[in-house]
Design an enzyme around this catalytic site. Structure first.
Site, PDB file in Angstrom:
ATOM      1  N   CYS A  81       0.753  -1.420  -0.089  1.00 17.47           N
ATOM      2  CA  CYS A  81       0.116   0.018   0.177  1.00 17.47           C
ATOM      3  C   CYS A  81       0.795   1.366  -0.087  1.00 17.47           C
ATOM      4  O   CYS A  81       1.497   1.399  -0.989  1.00 17.47           O
ATOM      5  CB  CYS A  81      -1.022   0.033   1.199  1.00 17.47           C
ATOM      6  SG  CYS A  81      -2.389   1.198   0.937  1.00 17.47           S
ATOM      7  N   HIS A 212      -3.762  -5.163  -0.048  1.00 18.92           N
ATOM      8  CA  HIS A 212      -3.515  -5.528   1.434  1.00 18.92           C
ATOM      9  C   HIS A 212      -3.578  -6.968   1.267  1.00 18.92           C
ATOM     10  O   HIS A 212      -4.680  -7.368   1.911  1.00 18.92           O
ATOM     11  CB  HIS A 212      -4.370  -4.859   2.376  1.00 18.92           C
ATOM     12  CG  HIS A 212      -4.209  -3.342   2.708  1.00 18.92           C
ATOM     13  ND1 HIS A 212      -3.348  -2.910   3.700  1.00 18.92           N
ATOM     14  CD2 HIS A 212      -4.835  -2.198   2.225  1.00 18.92           C
ATOM     15  CE1 HIS A 212      -3.212  -1.772   3.591  1.00 18.92           C
ATOM     16  NE2 HIS A 212      -4.201  -1.106   2.484  1.00 18.92           N
ATOM     17  N   GLU A 214      -2.762  -8.761   3.852  1.00 17.21           N
ATOM     18  CA  GLU A 214      -3.057  -9.162   5.111  1.00 17.21           C
ATOM     19  C   GLU A 214      -4.767  -9.223   5.380  1.00 17.21           C
ATOM     20  O   GLU A 214      -5.100  -9.812   6.440  1.00 17.21           O
ATOM     21  CB  GLU A 214      -2.429  -8.432   6.153  1.00 17.21           C
ATOM     22  CG  GLU A 214      -3.032  -6.983   6.363  1.00 17.21           C
ATOM     23  CD  GLU A 214      -2.310  -6.197   5.338  1.00 17.21           C
ATOM     24  OE1 GLU A 214      -2.473  -4.862   5.586  1.00 17.21           O
ATOM     25  OE2 GLU A 214      -1.844  -6.581   4.555  1.00 17.21           O
TER      26      GLU A 214
END
Length: 232
Positions: A81, A212, A214
């Site tokens: 990001c 992202h 995660e």
């Protein structure tokens, strides 16, 4: 293996670290704001969340600049990001100077974008969208690959934003700015939101992604596992 998640006061540090621990249980995963930790690491990850100018200010205040440049020149490196945006020369967000590791600029999405039905698209680009690799790379191992939108594309019907068919894994995005590499060969994947944009870059030992992992369920974990296994 020692994997360092760089702590500069921004980003989903613990979430990223936990995701890496899950895919690499034998690795030592360390969240650190110490320059020496970056130099000692086998792999470095810079997550990001927040405004570019705030991120760069905190990064520089912690004395991480030189260590990061050295790490980015020598070992597998992943930016996430804002951690991707920081690698470029300049960002329109706050008229901010980046690290200059990769040539190019970070630009804001236009406010007049519409989908295929003419419905205005909101900024920030937020939610799940398809990531389409434009060339083979170890990051995409085991994932869907279709390069039809690499040049702005003429193929397709509709994607998540209604802007052209793509075949690729879906990842989670939250951003108002996107990277525009000066060297288009550095683009590793694209996503459509109003128009195709670079959502991943890869050059030598450096990889960076706008989305992202995660927050991206199984596909995100697979990408992180691929990064851990990557041997540039």
């Amino acid at each position: 293996m020692k994997v360092v998640v760089v702590d500069y006061g921004m980003g989903n540090l613990r979430s990223v670290a936990k995701a890496v621990e899950r895919v690499a249980p034998a690795a030592q995963v360390l969240v650190s704001d110490q320059a020496q930790a970056l130099l000692d690491a086998d792999r470095v990850i810079i997550p990001g969340q927040g405004a570019m100018h705030d991120c760069m200010r905190e990064f520089m205040a912690r004395g991480l600049h030189d260590a990061l440049l050295k790490a980015a020149a020598e070992k597998p490196f992943l930016g996430i990001c804002v951690g991707m945006q920081m690698l470029f020369d300049h960002s329109e967000e706050g008229d901010t100077k980046g690290l200059g590791i990769l040539p190019g600029r970070v630009r804001r999405f236009r406010g007049d974008m519409v989908d295929a039905q003419g419905v205005p698209l909101k900024v920030p680009h937020m939610g799940w969208n398809q990531v389409v690799p434009v060339a083979p790379h170890p990051l995409w191992e085991g994932m869907a690959v279709n390069a039809t939108v690499a040049d702005g594309g003429d193929g397709g019907k509709s994607d998540a934003a209604g802007n052209g068919e793509t075949e690729g894994e879906r990842f989670y995005f939250v951003h108002s700015y996107y990277c525009d590499p000066a060297d288009k060969a550095a683009t590793a994947a694209v996503t459509r939101y109003g128009t195709p944009f670079t959502c991943a870059v890869a050059q030598a030992n450096i990889a960076a992604i706008q989305f992202h992992p995660e927050k991206s369920a199984a596909a995100g974990l697979r990408l992180l596992a691929n990064f851990i296994d990557w041997q540039p």
